[in-house]
Design a protein around this motif. Structure first.
Motif: not given
Length: 153
Positions: A67-94
């Protein structure tokens, strides 16, 4: 495009496969645990109640790992992008993003940064076909909208 647009994307096929696999694994280990209890009659030993619980526990641990493989998600808005992978997450401005890529033959999309790093976006998988392509287009639109926004007074 409004400044408050939020894009949230998750893989679809891998979630279905993972949930089905996790349930099948728990059921299989539970059936094995109940079927192996008691004397086997061949002289090699017996499985006790604790062994059965251990088998079910191993099935549950395996299901959680799947079920860890169901964890990935990406969210983006006018500020930037938030990426959640199987292991690790990133929050980046555009500002640090050069572009959103989905190379031919790649299993998933990636975000190209200005320092030439590639950040995988496992939530946008080739297995999801048109849905993944639409997700990449939505991310590119948000990135493009940010680039065309005037900076400063």
């Amino acid at each position: 495009m409004s400044g408050s647009e939020m894009v949230t994307l998750r893989p679809r096929r891998i979630r279905v496969v993972c949930w089905a696999s996790a349930v099948a694994l728990v059921v299989t280990f539970s059936l094995l645990a109940t079927g192996l209890q008691g004397p086997t009659g061949n002289g090699y030993g017996t499985f006790q109640r604790g062994d059965g619980f251990a088998m079910i526990g191993l099935g549950l641990i395996g299901a959680v790992a799947i079920l860890l493989f169901t964890r990935p998600r990406v969210q983006a808005d006018a500020w930037g992008i938030r990426v959640r992978n199987i292991i690790g997450s990133y929050e980046l401005p555009w500002e640090v993003v050069r572009g959103v890529r989905f190379d031919r033959g790649a299993p998933w999309a990636s975000v190209e940064l200005h320092d030439d790093d590639l950040l995988p976006v496992v939530a946008l998988q080739a297995a999801d076909k048109d849905r993944a392509v639409e997700g990449v287009r939505a991310l590119r639109r948000l990135h493009q909208a940010h680039q065309s926004t005037p900076v400063g007074p």
